[in-house]
Design an enzyme around this catalytic site. Sequence first.
Site, PDB file in Angstrom:
ATOM      1  CG  ASP A 123      -4.990   3.636  12.219  1.00 39.11           C
ATOM      2  OD1 ASP A 123      -5.109   3.892  13.437  1.00 39.11           O
ATOM      3  OD2 ASP A 123      -4.537   2.565  11.796  1.00 39.11           O
TER       4      ASP A 123
ATOM      5  CG  ASP B 132      -2.008  -1.056   1.129  1.00 43.70           C
ATOM      6  OD1 ASP B 132      -1.932  -1.904   0.226  1.00 43.70           O
ATOM      7  OD2 ASP B 132      -2.925  -1.043   1.974  1.00 43.70           O
TER       8      ASP B 132
ATOM      9  NE  ARG C 293      -2.037   3.762  13.437  1.00 43.86           N
ATOM     10  CZ  ARG C 293      -1.308   2.745  13.033  1.00 43.86           C
ATOM     11  NH1 ARG C 293       0.004   2.729  13.286  1.00 43.86           N
ATOM     12  NH2 ARG C 293      -1.838   1.744  12.379  1.00 43.86           N
TER      13      ARG C 293
ATOM     14  CB  SER D 192      -5.049  -6.112   7.291  1.00 40.75           C
ATOM     15  OG  SER D 192      -6.089  -5.621   8.114  1.00 40.75           O
TER      16      SER D 192
END
Length: 413
Positions: free
Chosen positions: A136, A25, A107, A190
Amino acid sequence: MAAVGEQAGQQQVKKVVLAYSGGLDTSVILKWLQETYGCEVVTFTADLGQGEELEPARKKAELLGIKPQNIFIRDVREEFVRDFVFPMFRANALYEGVYLLGTSIARPLISKHLVEIAAEVGADAVAHGATGKGNDQVRFELSAYALNPHIKVIAPWRLWDLTSRTRLLAYAEERQIPIAKDKYGEAPYSTDANLLHISYEGKALEDPWVEPDEAMYTRSVSPAEAPDAPTYVEIEFERGDAVGIDGVRLSPAEVLTRLNELGGQNGVGRLDLVENRFVGMKSRGIYETPGGTVLLAAHRAIESITLDRGAAHLKDEVMPRYAELIYNGFWYSPEREAIQALVDKTQERVNGTVRLKLWKGNVITAGRKSPNSLYRLDYVTFEEDSVYDQRDAQGFIKLNALRLRLGAMARGK
């Protein structure tokens, strides 16, 4: 995609710092940024203790045309645990009562470094690979704007038309972006990993009725396969933070690493959760947080003998709000910082040692001691004492019952 490119190009981005993992990605995003904006791309890869070799990310960035001086790889493990994980654990934060916020808490740290690097290299934008459906994107962007209100944030998943894995792979093949062989198959889930946890989402797990495959787990043995004999561990605390294990002083990252090992060996820390995302939908995730699960139990145990009742109960009242702020991306908000100040004040005398027994997925408190203990045997003993007059309880009960009696009389009883 031309319309998107034209619209994006109007932002006149000259240099962008990309949160880069080296995976499919973010590698596609890297090339897409170059093509769409005609801009210089700087990559940032954080070593958060995810357990993966990060040098391949450097080599892949170079292969995609990134100058060596524009590739940033930073070991942020100690900063992560010291400045983000530990403050959160002082509050005993659990989202929706169970989730230890392993993804959420990483994050704001990543965003902090993105913004710092942008300032270092003169970039006018940062970019991330979070999708438009998840939490996110919110966490990255709220943090970035809080740290630099003038920064541009680029979220390709909300702009491009590469809306499927097939299109991503085709885009990568057309531009000769290296693709790991296993990416050609449909991965069952994932993952996101750091020193605090690893998460699994999507694909086979999207049906909340389906039990996860045991082979999926990477950080813990099955509780059924854990050793028959329990493992005892002693954790030392100072001002609410764990500073040593079994008599050995350790750094914050070393503490969490060791607790991950001990917890994982004993099948501790698995969670299957259907949670409420900030964007409004429910999602199902599987989490492994062995060290964090042990640490939370130990912290609550040491607080049980060092915290005043009022302070402890107040912490428990504000904890859900604190956890929600972290989950929703408001780490840098004034309200989170205000709650943190309250929490940290309560931790000034949270010192001592906790002994835990880890056994087949369970974390059992076996002992706790502190030089600041509020536990007084001379007051609580069932034997004869000279410090507590049991007759005092009669007036205490009558005064507390007064409003209840008046209410009952008003109802005609």
